[in-house]
Design an enzyme around this catalytic site. Structure first.
Site, mmCIF file in Angstrom:
data_model
loop_
_atom_site.group_PDB
_atom_site.id
_atom_site.type_symbol
_atom_site.label_atom_id
_atom_site.label_comp_id
_atom_site.label_asym_id
_atom_site.label_seq_id
_atom_site.Cartn_x
_atom_site.Cartn_y
_atom_site.Cartn_z
ATOM 1 N N CYS A 1 -19.909 -18.234 1.303
ATOM 2 C CA CYS A 1 -20.309 -16.869 1.634
ATOM 3 C C CYS A 1 -20.467 -16.020 0.366
ATOM 4 O O CYS A 1 -21.409 -16.258 -0.387
ATOM 5 C CB CYS A 1 -19.318 -16.280 2.637
ATOM 6 N N HIS B 1 -17.925 -20.063 6.847
ATOM 7 C CA HIS B 1 -16.495 -20.133 6.492
ATOM 8 C C HIS B 1 -15.791 -21.302 7.204
ATOM 9 O O HIS B 1 -15.148 -21.088 8.231
ATOM 10 C CB HIS B 1 -15.790 -18.833 6.907
ATOM 11 N N GLU C 1 -13.137 -22.682 6.326
ATOM 12 C CA GLU C 1 -11.674 -22.526 6.190
ATOM 13 C C GLU C 1 -11.073 -21.763 7.369
ATOM 14 O O GLU C 1 -9.854 -21.715 7.510
ATOM 15 C CB GLU C 1 -11.339 -21.840 4.853
#
Ligand code: GLN
Length: 195
Positions: A83, A173, A175
């Site tokens: 990002c 994302h 994560e």
């Protein structure tokens, strides 16, 4: 399981580095937060997390970490930007020629590119002959790639995952999900690297 002695650095000036750290630790890696030149010198790979790319760019320049990161990237250090981290790795930001980036990947990105109406969304994204869950938060996408840049993922014709040698960037994302495949892909890049 990782059996090397390599350490993954998480650029920890701003943004969601802690979530990335947890994923790599779950995968068995040694990790360390990076805020200074000395800390950068002690790691073998670098994650540039999501956050706010203008702020990140200013902080990097203030500390002088920008030139150190550029130097390590040129020596072949594996780097992974998500990002805002993708924006930092890019050479050009559409409509913002003045925005400071690291200028390492030969790509042009557009910021907040999915529109103001769609601040965030979650969708399935093809990645490495499989599909991962992509969480997009005010995400960029890649508007231009040059030869030598491999397109890894697209969402509705928009490029959202790219690789150029030792550099890897995605617009979403991973994560923030339980799926570790994108992180494992980067881990494999580190294992194959001889920097
Ligand atoms: N919109 C942010 C930027 O342009 C990136 C958002 C994110 O990293 N989640 O810097």
């Amino acid at each position: 399981m990782n059996t090397t002695k390599k350490t993954i650095g998480l650029l920890a000036l701003q943004g969601d580095f802690a979530a990335h750290r947890k994923v790599f630790e779950r995968l068995g890696w040694q990790t360390a937060e990076v805020r200074t030149k000395q800390e950068l010198a002690q790691v073998d790979a670098l994650v540039i997390p999501g956050g706010e790319s203008t702020t990140l760019g200013k902080l990097l320049a203030r500390i002088g970490l920008d030139t150190e990161i550029q130097e390590r990237a040129k020596q072949g250090m594996p780097m992974f930007g998500t990002c805002a981290g993708m924006i930092m790795l890019a050479s050009r930001v559409e409509d913002r020629p003045e925005q400071p980036t690291l200028g390492l990947m030969d790509i042009t990105v557009a910021r907040n590119a999915f529109g103001r109406q769609v601040e965030s969304f979650e969708t399935e994204i093809p990645f490495q002959e499989s599909v991962v869950q992509g969480v997009f938060i005010r995400a960029p996408y890649v508007v231009e790639v040059t030869e030598g840049v491999e397109v890894l993922s697209k969402f509705r014709d928009k490029v959202v995952g790219v690789r150029q040698g030792n550099l890897f960037a995605i617009a979403f994302h991973p994560e923030l999900t339980d799926d570790t495949r994108v992180h494992s892909y980067f881990a494999q890049m580190i294992l194959e690297s001889n920097e």
